[in-house]
Design a protein around this motif. Structure first.
Motif, PDB file in Angstrom:
ATOM      1  N   GLU A  52      48.212  54.661  46.817  1.00 38.70           N
ATOM      2  CA  GLU A  52      47.288  54.048  45.472  1.00 38.70           C
ATOM      3  C   GLU A  52      48.210  53.775  44.218  1.00 38.70           C
ATOM      4  O   GLU A  52      48.087  52.843  43.595  1.00 38.70           O
ATOM      5  CB  GLU A  52      46.468  55.282  45.160  1.00 38.70           C
ATOM      6  CG  GLU A  52      45.033  54.655  44.741  1.00 38.70           C
ATOM      7  CD  GLU A  52      44.122  55.857  44.184  1.00 38.70           C
ATOM      8  OE1 GLU A  52      43.660  56.126  43.111  1.00 38.70           O
ATOM      9  OE2 GLU A  52      43.886  56.759  45.407  1.00 38.70           O
ATOM     10  N   TRP A  56      48.757  50.179  41.997  1.00 31.92           N
ATOM     11  CA  TRP A  56      48.420  49.661  40.850  1.00 31.92           C
ATOM     12  C   TRP A  56      49.680  49.523  39.839  1.00 31.92           C
ATOM     13  O   TRP A  56      49.681  48.546  38.963  1.00 31.92           O
ATOM     14  CB  TRP A  56      47.635  50.677  40.180  1.00 31.92           C
ATOM     15  CG  TRP A  56      46.241  51.000  41.003  1.00 31.92           C
ATOM     16  CD1 TRP A  56      45.817  52.340  40.839  1.00 31.92           C
ATOM     17  CD2 TRP A  56      45.747  50.088  41.398  1.00 31.92           C
ATOM     18  NE1 TRP A  56      44.666  52.037  41.803  1.00 31.92           N
ATOM     19  CE2 TRP A  56      44.470  50.933  42.068  1.00 31.92           C
ATOM     20  CE3 TRP A  56      45.597  48.655  41.793  1.00 31.92           C
ATOM     21  CZ2 TRP A  56      43.183  50.121  42.753  1.00 31.92           C
ATOM     22  CZ3 TRP A  56      44.595  48.158  42.370  1.00 31.92           C
ATOM     23  CH2 TRP A  56      43.611  48.958  43.039  1.00 31.92           C
ATOM     24  N   VAL A  59      50.929  46.035  40.635  1.00 29.09           N
ATOM     25  CA  VAL A  59      49.869  45.068  39.916  1.00 29.09           C
ATOM     26  C   VAL A  59      50.326  44.882  38.426  1.00 29.09           C
ATOM     27  O   VAL A  59      50.665  44.057  37.902  1.00 29.09           O
ATOM     28  CB  VAL A  59      48.597  45.532  40.102  1.00 29.09           C
ATOM     29  CG1 VAL A  59      47.693  44.424  39.085  1.00 29.09           C
ATOM     30  CG2 VAL A  59      48.116  45.022  41.704  1.00 29.09           C
ATOM     31  N   LEU A  60      50.379  46.295  37.779  1.00 30.70           N
ATOM     32  CA  LEU A  60      50.738  46.334  36.338  1.00 30.70           C
ATOM     33  C   LEU A  60      52.078  45.791  36.153  1.00 30.70           C
ATOM     34  O   LEU A  60      52.376  44.924  35.190  1.00 30.70           O
ATOM     35  CB  LEU A  60      50.695  47.576  36.000  1.00 30.70           C
ATOM     36  CG  LEU A  60      50.674  47.709  34.294  1.00 30.70           C
ATOM     37  CD1 LEU A  60      49.416  47.281  33.679  1.00 30.70           C
ATOM     38  CD2 LEU A  60      50.786  49.424  34.112  1.00 30.70           C
ATOM     39  N   VAL A  63      53.070  42.265  38.902  1.00 28.84           N
ATOM     40  CA  VAL A  63      52.322  40.962  38.689  1.00 28.84           C
ATOM     41  C   VAL A  63      52.143  40.585  37.221  1.00 28.84           C
ATOM     42  O   VAL A  63      52.119  39.325  36.798  1.00 28.84           O
ATOM     43  CB  VAL A  63      50.868  41.137  39.291  1.00 28.84           C
ATOM     44  CG1 VAL A  63      50.081  39.834  39.292  1.00 28.84           C
ATOM     45  CG2 VAL A  63      51.083  41.345  40.866  1.00 28.84           C
ATOM     46  N   GLY A  64      51.890  41.821  36.589  1.00 28.76           N
ATOM     47  CA  GLY A  64      51.430  41.526  35.085  1.00 28.76           C
ATOM     48  C   GLY A  64      52.627  41.141  34.180  1.00 28.76           C
ATOM     49  O   GLY A  64      52.530  40.642  32.902  1.00 28.76           O
ATOM     50  N   PRO A 126      48.091  59.398  41.505  1.00 25.02           N
ATOM     51  CA  PRO A 126      48.979  59.569  40.107  1.00 25.02           C
ATOM     52  C   PRO A 126      49.131  61.050  39.972  1.00 25.02           C
ATOM     53  O   PRO A 126      50.319  61.467  39.663  1.00 25.02           O
ATOM     54  CB  PRO A 126      47.960  59.026  39.213  1.00 25.02           C
ATOM     55  CG  PRO A 126      46.990  58.273  39.724  1.00 25.02           C
ATOM     56  CD  PRO A 126      46.773  58.670  41.097  1.00 25.02           C
TER      57      PRO A 126
ATOM     58  N   ASP B 107      39.755  57.500  41.036  1.00 30.92           N
ATOM     59  CA  ASP B 107      40.426  58.445  40.605  1.00 30.92           C
ATOM     60  C   ASP B 107      41.427  58.008  39.439  1.00 30.92           C
ATOM     61  O   ASP B 107      41.624  58.687  38.437  1.00 30.92           O
ATOM     62  CB  ASP B 107      41.310  59.074  41.784  1.00 30.92           C
ATOM     63  CG  ASP B 107      41.189  60.522  41.668  1.00 30.92           C
ATOM     64  OD1 ASP B 107      40.209  61.310  41.026  1.00 30.92           O
ATOM     65  OD2 ASP B 107      42.303  61.268  42.316  1.00 30.92           O
ATOM     66  N   ALA B 108      42.180  56.843  39.415  1.00 34.67           N
ATOM     67  CA  ALA B 108      42.915  56.409  38.565  1.00 34.67           C
ATOM     68  C   ALA B 108      42.287  55.058  37.919  1.00 34.67           C
ATOM     69  O   ALA B 108      42.754  53.960  37.728  1.00 34.67           O
ATOM     70  CB  ALA B 108      44.147  55.865  39.210  1.00 34.67           C
ATOM     71  N   PHE B 111      44.038  53.465  34.971  1.00 31.89           N
ATOM     72  CA  PHE B 111      45.224  52.833  35.331  1.00 31.89           C
ATOM     73  C   PHE B 111      44.882  51.275  35.894  1.00 31.89           C
ATOM     74  O   PHE B 111      45.566  50.462  35.818  1.00 31.89           O
ATOM     75  CB  PHE B 111      45.947  53.633  36.039  1.00 31.89           C
ATOM     76  CG  PHE B 111      47.431  53.246  36.397  1.00 31.89           C
ATOM     77  CD1 PHE B 111      48.337  52.976  35.448  1.00 31.89           C
ATOM     78  CD2 PHE B 111      47.963  53.177  37.617  1.00 31.89           C
ATOM     79  CE1 PHE B 111      49.648  52.878  35.414  1.00 31.89           C
ATOM     80  CE2 PHE B 111      49.338  52.631  37.600  1.00 31.89           C
ATOM     81  CZ  PHE B 111      50.028  52.746  36.662  1.00 31.89           C
ATOM     82  N   PHE B 112      43.889  51.600  36.805  1.00 34.90           N
ATOM     83  CA  PHE B 112      43.563  50.534  37.516  1.00 34.90           C
ATOM     84  C   PHE B 112      42.815  49.211  36.565  1.00 34.90           C
ATOM     85  O   PHE B 112      43.456  48.141  36.824  1.00 34.90           O
ATOM     86  CB  PHE B 112      42.370  50.795  38.530  1.00 34.90           C
ATOM     87  CG  PHE B 112      41.546  49.560  39.047  1.00 34.90           C
ATOM     88  CD1 PHE B 112      41.985  49.076  40.085  1.00 34.90           C
ATOM     89  CD2 PHE B 112      40.323  49.103  38.678  1.00 34.90           C
ATOM     90  CE1 PHE B 112      41.414  47.796  40.915  1.00 34.90           C
ATOM     91  CE2 PHE B 112      39.802  48.433  39.177  1.00 34.90           C
ATOM     92  CZ  PHE B 112      40.312  47.669  40.415  1.00 34.90           C
ATOM     93  N   ALA B 115      45.950  48.004  34.841  1.00 37.58           N
ATOM     94  CA  ALA B 115      46.422  46.911  35.665  1.00 37.58           C
ATOM     95  C   ALA B 115      45.942  45.472  36.061  1.00 37.58           C
ATOM     96  O   ALA B 115      46.629  44.525  35.782  1.00 37.58           O
ATOM     97  CB  ALA B 115      47.006  47.768  37.063  1.00 37.58           C
ATOM     98  N   GLY B 118      46.000  43.101  33.173  1.00 33.68           N
ATOM     99  CA  GLY B 118      47.347  42.405  32.979  1.00 33.68           C
ATOM    100  C   GLY B 118      47.371  41.042  33.923  1.00 33.68           C
ATOM    101  O   GLY B 118      47.939  40.309  33.510  1.00 33.68           O
ATOM    102  N   VAL B 119      46.593  41.061  34.997  1.00 33.83           N
ATOM    103  CA  VAL B 119      46.826  39.777  35.869  1.00 33.83           C
ATOM    104  C   VAL B 119      46.310  38.478  35.108  1.00 33.83           C
ATOM    105  O   VAL B 119      46.804  37.546  35.460  1.00 33.83           O
ATOM    106  CB  VAL B 119      45.881  40.248  37.048  1.00 33.83           C
ATOM    107  CG1 VAL B 119      46.083  38.818  37.979  1.00 33.83           C
ATOM    108  CG2 VAL B 119      46.553  41.273  37.812  1.00 33.83           C
TER     109      VAL B 119
END
Lengths: 165, 319, 174, 110
Positions: A52, A56, A59-60, A63-64, A126, B107-108, B111-112, B115, B118-119
């Motif tokens: 998981e 992320w 993605v962060l 991709v970001g 995490p 849970d995150a 953070f999710f 993230a 940011g897309v």
């Protein structure tokens, strides 16, 4: 095949197809956008693989930030909107070597794992990863942070217009 | 959680996704007008122009869908959808009330959310580049630099709260929140709010679409429904930013009384209050210059966020 | 230089104060506007005052006044010969050109042109903005009476001239 | 879950990355191909960690994922420095085609 397998197969197909477009398209910015798709699909695979946190992070950071930096650079270097003719070297060596590497590795891995099924492991949350990093990997972590700082300073020094030659 | 329940939750989020921005947009019309000594829309719908945004939507739907000849068609068409999607996904993890009042407890979650937010910059670059217009491209480059830069203080200030709460889960952060955090986390709150304003490109951080310099920045070539989708994305952005600020810094569902039963009301009230502040800042402040923008980010927000991080770490380890 | 963010706070305070006050907007088609005196809406023509001196047409900066006329002979009984007089055939103002400077009204020596506060004469066709003398004459009904003379101001030049004794009479008296 | 699916995906992505690095002349496209390879490695690490972790778990749990995390960070640093160099190159030579960069001559650039 379970639903997780189907998801993995679908995301893998998307990733490979998008990756192929990245190295084969003759439009610069499209290559970057396909890279976004490819990395996003890989992030989806991480999610299915229960990693998981890594999904992320992918993605962060990728991709970001990374892809945006790439697109940014493409636009700063005056990429044309349409197709560009001189992006590739002519010849068949590159596809041959790349194909051989990819297919050879794939054959190796298929031979090693066949069609064995594995039970999903404990998810890489995490919390779990944080514990792992700060229990077993503290020194590499610090080294990486120093390296990041060096890269930051280096990037600034290199890209300063008035800097020393 | 059964599949039907999940479907219901997602449907409710979609409803919120479609109505809350309209409420915020209408509030912006009226609040901005009154702050400037005007009345704002008065006719559409009869009572104080309540249906103005619906009328706008109908108008946008009737407009011709123009795509410039030199544009990169597929990318141009896809950009509005890419702009909207992250906000919709983020709304899924924002808790409305205590207990199970969240579409998808993650849970995150924090953070999710960061993230996925940011897309959004990818959609901006897509729109900017695919328009084949120099103003669009300039706007897109400005926007990318702005969004990349302000991501840092945003994440740092959010990290401060997460560290104080000891969890990345959004409901967990609200549960750990205490009123005195308002004082202690105030710098982080200000940094987060400012950076989030820049992330959604609201005035005073609207250089990417600065209409007096760049025509309309990366939206120059957009018309009709696609333009409306970008506008919708802007207002959903306000809602998302207000909700994140509420959940992280203002205690989410915690109110003066009846947290358990009225929690959703407190959350909504706080979200609207923060949205009001967003609108208010738009009316009261002029647009920053491009160099001022970057200076504010790197010389003010990032140091403050780092200082707050140190303070939070010190307090957390001390207690 | 004050505290950082002071200007932003000031701006917020000003806008918040404005928001608590009532808006001054008047919803125009529903509520008629309260026009100030001497509003410049449209130019009205009193045809019988016009002597076709052409001053207005010549002074107009963008030549939006059209005047056509012919000469008429007026035989006055008892006079040695008939006098010539201008007769107005056409007087038109093109309001698509007019820039509402008011010079024509200023220069008219015979009080034939007036400002009217009427402003609702928009048209769908540009050509309909050319108002002929009939239309210009109709606007006369909307011309407000001239403002009353300031009771404490100087008397008008004409009044002063009328009150002054005639030069001959004065000389005789002295 | 069958680990062979992500493994094969990773292998193919790596092959694509190799082909891209060899074929592309545009410096930024080269960087993109490198990213593809790094991602393939990451995918490999994570799949291995999730599926065959049982044998390693006792010593260092989540080793593969932590390594993948480091790779992501390094990739970000690499792209930062790489793009700085590319932009510098573009400013000096007004081209980013790697074949056109003369390596044996020092030019007095600004």
């Amino acid at each position: 095949m379970t639903s997780a397998d189907w998801l993995l197969a679908a995301l893998g197909t998307v990733a490979v197809a998008a990756g192929h477009r990245v190295v084969a398209t003759d439009r610069l910015v499209r290559a970057g956008l396909h890279l976004v798709l490819c990395l996003g699909a890989v992030a989806g695979m991480y999610l299915v693989l229960t990693a998981e946190f890594l999904a992320w992070v992918q993605v962060l950071i990728y991709v970001g930030a990374v892809v945006v930096l790439l697109l940014f650079a493409v636009m700063l270097t005056r990429a044309p909107v349409g197709a560009a003719a001189d992006l590739d070297r002519p010849g068949w060596t590159a596809p041959l070597v790349g194909g051989a590497a990819g297919l050879g590795l794939a054959a190796l891995l298929v031979d090693a794992y066949r069609w064995t099924a594995v039970a999903p492991a404990a998810p890489g949350t995490p919390e779990a990863l944080g514990a792992a990093v700060f229990r077993s990997w503290v020194l590499p972590f610090e080294v990486v942070s120093v390296l990041l700082l060096a890269a930051l300073v280096g990037a600034i020094v290199v890209s300063r217009p008035g800097g020393r030659r | 959680m059964s599949l039907a329940e999940l479907g219901l939750r997602v449907a409710l989020v979609v409803v919120a996704f479609l109505t809350l921005p309209l409420v915020v947009g209408q509030a912006e019309h009226k609040v901005m007008a009154h702050m400037q000594g005007r009345l704002g829309p008065m006719y559409a719908g009869g009572f104080h122009g309540w249906a103005q945004l619906l009328a706008d939507g109908v108008k946008f739907a009737q407009k011709e869908d123009l795509i410039p000849r030199g544009a990169d068609g597929p990318v141009f068409r896809l950009a509005p959808a890419v702009a909207l999607l992250p906000y919709l996904v983020v709304l899924l993890v924002i808790p409305l009330g205590p207990g199970d009042l969240v579409a998808q407890p993650l849970d995150a979650g924090l953070f999710f959310a960061l993230a996925v937010l940011g897309v959004g910059v990818v959609s901006l670059l897509m729109a900017a580049w695919a328009s084949a217009n120099k103003y669009s491209l300039l706007g897109g480059l400005r926007g990318a630099a702005q969004l990349l830069g302000y991501e840092l203080p945003l994440v740092l200030s959010a990290a401060s709260v997460a560290m104080a709460a000891g969890t990345l889960s959004l409901p967990g952060i609200v549960a750990a929140w205490r009123p005195w955090w308002l004082l202690w986390q105030l710098p982080a709150l200000l940094v987060f709010f400012t950076a989030a304003l820049a992330e959604i490109r609201r005035p005073p951080f609207d250089m990417p679409i600065a209409d007096s310099e760049l025509v309309f920045g990366y939206l120059t070539e957009y018309t009709g429904l696609r333009f409306a989708l970008f506008l919708l994305a802007e207002y959903v952005g306000i809602v998302v930013v207000a909700a994140l600020t509420t959940v992280l810094f203002l205690g989410g569902w915690k109110g003066p009384f009846a947290d358990a039963s009225l929690g959703w009301l407190w959350t909504l009230l706080k979200v609207f209050a923060v949205s009001f502040a967003v609108i208010w800042l738009r009316v009261a402040t002029p647009r920053l210059r491009e160099d001022q923008l970057q200076r504010l980010c790197w010389q003010a927000l990032v140091p403050v966020a780092l200082g707050q991080l140190v303070l939070t770490a010190a307090v957390v380890t001390a207690t | 230089m004050g505290l950082p963010g002071e200007g932003v706070l000031q701006g917020l305070a000003v806008t918040a104060r404005t928001m608590t006050r009532r808006a001054d907007t008047r919803q125009y088609p529903d509520v008629p506007p309260d026009l100030p005196p001497r509003s410049r809406g449209v130019i009205a023509l009193r045809e019988e005052n016009c002597t076709v001196c052409m001053l207005c047409a010549r002074e107009c900066p963008d030549w939006c006044i059209y005047i056509e006329s012919h000469k008429e002979e007026v035989a006055v009984p008892g006079a040695a010969r008939p006098r010539q007089q201008n007769a107005l055939d056409r007087f038109a103002i093109d309001f698509s050109l007019c820039m509402y400077c008011g010079i024509c009204i200023e220069v008219c020596p015979f009080d034939a042109l007036f400002w009217s506060p009427e402003f609702e004469y928009a048209e769908y066709d540009l050509r309909d903005l050319l108002h002929e003398q009939g239309r210009l004459g109709e606007w006369m009904a909307t011309v407000p009476p001239p403002p009353a003379h300031d009771p404490r101001g100087e008397p008008a030049k004409e009044e002063a001239a009328a009150r002054r004794p005639a030069p001959g009479a004065a000389g005789g008296g002295a | 879950m069958h680990p062979v699916l992500p493994f094969v995906t990773a292998a193919l992505l790596f092959g694509l990355g190799v082909a891209g690095v060899l074929r592309r002349r545009h410096a930024i496209l080269l960087l993109m191909a490198v990213e593809l390879m790094l991602n393939a490695v990451n995918l490999l690490l994570i799949t291995a960690d999730v599926t065959v972790r049982a044998t390693l778990a006792a010593a260092t749990p989540y080793a593969g994922q932590v390594l993948a995390l480091f790779v992501v960070v390094l990739a970000a640093a690499e792209v930062g420095v790489g793009l700085a160099i590319v932009l510098r190159l573009y400013r000096l030579r007004a081209t980013v085609a790697v074949d056109d960069v003369p390596l044996d001559r020092v030019e007095a650039g600004r």
